[in-house]
Design a protein around this motif. Structure first.
Motif: not given
Length: 56
Positions: A3-4, A32-33, A45-46, A48-51
């Motif tokens: 993604l990065i 990722i922001m 900021s990066i 995890e979607i699960d978190a």
């Protein structure tokens, strides 16, 4: 990391350079922001979607 790398090679998706205007990009498991400058991007900021789903 994919993604990065995707964000880095796609400057058309970057926000206008020179400020705190930010963009949020999501992948299958991460988000990722980041903000853009004339010479590149700065990751804010990066996560995890699960978190994110578990804390919502």
């Amino acid at each position: 990391m994919e993604l990065i790398a995707e964000v880095l090679v796609d400057p058309n998706s970057w926000p206008a350079p020179g400020g705190w205007v930010w963009t949020l990009r999501t992948g299958p498991r991460l988000w990722i922001m980041f903000t853009a400058y004339l010479d590149g991007i700065e990751v804010i900021s990066i996560g995890e979607i699960d978190a994110l789903v578990q804390t919502a």
